[in-house]
Design a protein around this motif. Structure first.
Motif, PDB file in Angstrom:
ATOM      1  N   THR A  73       0.835  -1.202   0.000  1.00 23.46           N
ATOM      2  CA  THR A  73       0.000   0.000   0.000  1.00 23.46           C
ATOM      3  C   THR A  73       0.869   1.251   0.000  1.00 23.46           C
ATOM      4  OG1 THR A  73      -1.753  -1.172   1.158  1.00 23.46           O
ATOM      5  CG2 THR A  73      -1.827   1.222   1.242  1.00 23.46           C
ATOM      6  N   ALA A  74       1.936   1.242   0.776  1.00 26.60           N
ATOM      7  CA  ALA A  74       2.819   2.413   0.853  1.00 26.60           C
ATOM      8  C   ALA A  74       3.444   2.723  -0.505  1.00 26.60           C
ATOM      9  CB  ALA A  74       3.906   2.188   1.898  1.00 26.60           C
ATOM     10  N   LEU A  75       3.875   1.709  -1.214  1.00 27.30           N
ATOM     11  CA  LEU A  75       4.491   1.909  -2.526  1.00 27.30           C
ATOM     12  C   LEU A  75       3.480   2.454  -3.527  1.00 27.30           C
ATOM     13  CD1 LEU A  75       6.940   1.651  -4.365  1.00 27.30           C
ATOM     14  CD2 LEU A  75       6.320  -0.757  -4.730  1.00 27.30           C
ATOM     15  N   VAL A  76       2.285   1.885  -3.549  1.00 27.94           N
ATOM     16  CA  VAL A  76       1.246   2.354  -4.469  1.00 27.94           C
ATOM     17  C   VAL A  76       0.843   3.785  -4.124  1.00 27.94           C
ATOM     18  CG1 VAL A  76      -1.122   1.983  -5.264  1.00 27.94           C
ATOM     19  CG2 VAL A  76       0.426   0.029  -4.999  1.00 27.94           C
ATOM     20  N   LEU A  77       0.711   4.085  -2.845  1.00 25.14           N
ATOM     21  CA  LEU A  77       0.368   5.453  -2.446  1.00 25.14           C
ATOM     22  C   LEU A  77       1.479   6.436  -2.814  1.00 25.14           C
ATOM     23  CD1 LEU A  77      -1.391   4.925   0.993  1.00 25.14           C
ATOM     24  CD2 LEU A  77      -2.423   5.654  -1.175  1.00 25.14           C
ATOM     25  N   PHE A  78       2.714   6.021  -2.694  1.00 19.21           N
ATOM     26  CA  PHE A  78       3.831   6.873  -3.087  1.00 19.21           C
ATOM     27  C   PHE A  78       3.732   7.231  -4.567  1.00 19.21           C
ATOM     28  CE2 PHE A  78       8.087   7.380  -4.864  1.00 19.21           C
ATOM     29  CZ  PHE A  78       8.584   8.422  -4.084  1.00 19.21           C
ATOM     30  N   ILE A  79       3.458   6.237  -5.393  1.00 16.86           N
ATOM     31  CA  ILE A  79       3.321   6.485  -6.835  1.00 16.86           C
ATOM     32  C   ILE A  79       2.115   7.373  -7.101  1.00 16.86           C
ATOM     33  CG2 ILE A  79       2.866   5.401  -9.068  1.00 16.86           C
ATOM     34  CD1 ILE A  79       4.551   2.990  -8.008  1.00 16.86           C
ATOM     35  N   ALA A  80       1.014   7.136  -6.417  1.00 19.26           N
ATOM     36  CA  ALA A  80      -0.177   7.966  -6.593  1.00 19.26           C
ATOM     37  C   ALA A  80       0.123   9.423  -6.253  1.00 19.26           C
ATOM     38  CB  ALA A  80      -1.324   7.435  -5.728  1.00 19.26           C
TER      39      ALA A  80
END
Length: 128
Positions: A73-80
């Motif tokens: 989730t942290a990685l996807v949120l970072f990209i978002a």
């Protein structure tokens, strides 16, 4: 599979392709042929390639995460967040320019913002 992340990654990879091809013709070639001093010209050329690499890597991560049972989730949120910031910067620069129909002069935000929204939604969804 997470359809939200798959769609985000799909749009992101298309955006990368547009950036590398159309943007190379309309931005990089004129820059390299310009009379801008050598150091800023080469710096901007490197930055162009850094953006290309960032777009490609984030696309691949979103696509890879879309097939994971429990993506980070942290990685996807970072990209978002990255894509929100990129879209916001395009909007700020475009709206600050004194152009007619400014939102269509630099339309990159139209591809960047959906990736951000889909990644945000996909970050909170499990596989579907």
């Amino acid at each position: 599979m997470n359809g939200w992340l798959l769609t985000a990654g799909g749009i992101a990879i298309v955006t990368t392709g547009i950036h590398a091809t159309a943007g190379g013709r309309s931005v990089v070639r004129p820059l390299l042929g310009s009379t801008v001093a050598a150091e800023p010209k080469r710096t901007l050329h490197v930055v162009w390639h850094m953006v290309t690499a960032d777009l490609l890597l984030s696309s691949l991560v979103l696509l890879g995460c879309s097939f994971m049972a429990a993506p980070s989730t942290a990685l996807v949120l970072f990209i978002a967040v990255q894509y929100v910031v990129y879209a916001g910067l395009f909007l700020i620069v475009t709206l600050a320019a004194d152009w007619p129909r400014p939102l269509l002069r630099l339309p990159q935000w139209m591809l960047l913002l959906p990736v951000a929204v889909l990644a945000f939604v996909g970050s909170s969804r499990g596989g579907t």
